[in-house]
Enzyme design. Structure first.
Site, short mmCIF file in Angstrom:
data_model
loop_
_atom_site.label_atom_id
_atom_site.label_comp_id
_atom_site.label_asym_id
_atom_site.label_seq_id
_atom_site.Cartn_x
_atom_site.Cartn_y
_atom_site.Cartn_z
N GLU A 1 -2.80 13.75 13.39
CA GLU A 1 -2.74 14.56 12.17
C GLU A 1 -2.50 13.63 10.98
O GLU A 1 -1.60 12.78 11.02
CB GLU A 1 -1.61 15.58 12.27
CG GLU A 1 -1.78 16.59 13.39
CD GLU A 1 -3.03 17.43 13.24
OE1 GLU A 1 -3.41 17.76 12.10
OE2 GLU A 1 -3.64 17.77 14.28
N ASP B 1 1.93 2.23 1.26
CA ASP B 1 1.17 1.77 0.09
C ASP B 1 1.90 2.12 -1.20
O ASP B 1 2.58 3.15 -1.28
CB ASP B 1 -0.21 2.45 0.11
CG ASP B 1 -1.21 1.73 -0.79
OD1 ASP B 1 -0.91 0.60 -1.23
OD2 ASP B 1 -2.28 2.30 -1.04
N HIS C 1 7.69 -5.18 -3.27
CA HIS C 1 7.76 -5.38 -1.81
C HIS C 1 9.21 -5.41 -1.34
O HIS C 1 9.53 -4.90 -0.27
CB HIS C 1 7.03 -6.67 -1.42
CG HIS C 1 5.55 -6.63 -1.70
ND1 HIS C 1 4.76 -5.57 -1.32
CD2 HIS C 1 4.72 -7.51 -2.32
CE1 HIS C 1 3.51 -5.79 -1.70
NE2 HIS C 1 3.46 -6.96 -2.32
N LEU D 1 14.46 3.64 19.82
CA LEU D 1 13.28 3.74 18.96
C LEU D 1 12.47 2.46 19.10
O LEU D 1 13.03 1.36 19.05
CB LEU D 1 13.73 3.90 17.49
CG LEU D 1 12.67 3.73 16.40
CD1 LEU D 1 11.63 4.85 16.48
CD2 LEU D 1 13.31 3.73 15.00
C1 FPP Z 1 1.17 -2.13 0.20
O1 FPP Z 1 1.49 -1.91 -1.16
C2 FPP Z 1 2.21 -2.88 0.88
C3 FPP Z 1 2.06 -4.08 1.54
C4 FPP Z 1 0.77 -4.78 1.65
C5 FPP Z 1 3.20 -4.77 2.14
C6 FPP Z 1 4.13 -3.91 2.95
C7 FPP Z 1 5.42 -4.59 2.99
C8 FPP Z 1 6.63 -3.99 2.88
C9 FPP Z 1 6.82 -2.53 2.78
C10 FPP Z 1 7.81 -4.86 2.78
C11 FPP Z 1 8.73 -4.93 3.93
C12 FPP Z 1 8.15 -4.71 5.26
C13 FPP Z 1 8.78 -5.02 6.42
C14 FPP Z 1 8.18 -4.62 7.71
C15 FPP Z 1 10.08 -5.75 6.43
P1 FPP Z 1 0.54 -2.56 -2.26
O2 FPP Z 1 1.06 -3.92 -2.56
O3 FPP Z 1 -0.87 -2.52 -1.79
O4 FPP Z 1 0.78 -1.61 -3.46
P2 FPP Z 1 -0.30 -1.19 -4.58
O5 FPP Z 1 -1.35 -0.38 -3.88
O6 FPP Z 1 0.52 -0.38 -5.52
O7 FPP Z 1 -0.82 -2.44 -5.19
#
Ligand code: FPP
Length: 248
Positions: free
Chosen positions: A204, A17, A34, A128
């Protein structure tokens, strides 16, 4: 007690997050966050390979994330497609097995085909296992397991009375793997947010304010050290776990 879980987790599950806030702090669009998040995913995979963590499960897109603005959803889908095109060769070379969990049928063909091809290509790798949860929700998982069992009962393959936690758990995603030992959520929120609801029963929990794109080996070291210091009791007393004589 010799049955104690090892100090290196056998399975780490992560809610990544904070990408959006990381970008907003830099006055950049959320998709920029992202993209930075993708680099952190790579670091995290490398960390697990280096430290002998055998299973990593990442929450990349929840059942609820479809409610985000269409431009962000489509940026994320584009990023997933590009990430698969770019990273699979190297992951495969390092012995990483890729596995996708969630209601995958909702995705369009270009992404779905890449996910299927990546799973198939890497299926025999053993260094992994990386599970990527997409269009996943813990409640969806529990409902699909219940539906599977109900169909087995309707077909006469199973007696309803035979359903217990073991049988139920066997119909859930990741049932072939140990449950997560360590759950990490970055970005400051202290919630499970419909991630692996059943599977996290004895996991945990570790929360950090660090935003996902800023995660590095030092942050992961801190989570691992915190985990290594926990006493996992699984319902037993502290004395039982540490092998002290039991007072009656
Ligand atoms: C949450 O941050 C993140 C996501 C919903 C997307 C996760 C995606 C990635 C980490 C990109 C690459 C992933 C892979 C597997 C290649 P948010 O957008 O909710 O952030 P915020 O809480 O600050 O708004």
């Amino acid at each position: 007690m010799s049955s104690e879980p090892p100090s290196v987790p056998r399975h780490i599950a992560i809610i990544m997050d904070g990408n959006g806030r990381w970008a907003e702090k830099r006055h950049r669009p959320r998709r920029f966050g992202h993209r930075a998040g993708q680099k952190a995913v790579r670091q995290c995979v490398e960390y697990c390979l280096r430290h002998g963590v055998p299973v990593l499960t990442l929450f990349a897109f929840s059942s609820e994330n479809w409610q985000r603005p269409p431009s962000e959803v489509s940026a994320l889908m584009g990023l997933f497609v590009k990430a698969l095109d770019k990273e699979v060769d190297e992951l495969h070379a390092h012995g990483v097995r890729l596995n996708f969990i969630g209601a995958l049928e909702r995705f369009e063909a270009p992404l779905l085909q890449r996910m299927q091809a990546a799973s198939h290509r890497t299926r025999d790798n053993t260094a992994l296992q990386v599970n990527i949860a997409v269009n996943y929700g813990g409640r969806w998982d529990i409902a699909q397991a219940a539906r599977t069992l109900a169909n087995e009962v309707a077909r006469g393959q199973l007696k309803a009375d035979a359903i217990d936690e073991t049988l139920f758990g066997a119909r859930l995603c990741l049932s072939e793997l140990p449950a997560p030992d360590l759950f990490i959520r970055t970005g400051g929120e202290r919630r499970i947010s419909n991630f692996l609801l059943w599977q996290l029963a004895y996991t945990e929990l570790y929360f950090t304010d660090t935003l996902w794109p800023d995660i590095d080996a030092a942050c992961l070291d801190a989570a691992m050290a915190d985990y290594a210091g926990r006493q996992r009791r699984f319902g037993r007393t502290g004395a039982q776990v540490s092998g002290e004589p039991v007072a009656h």
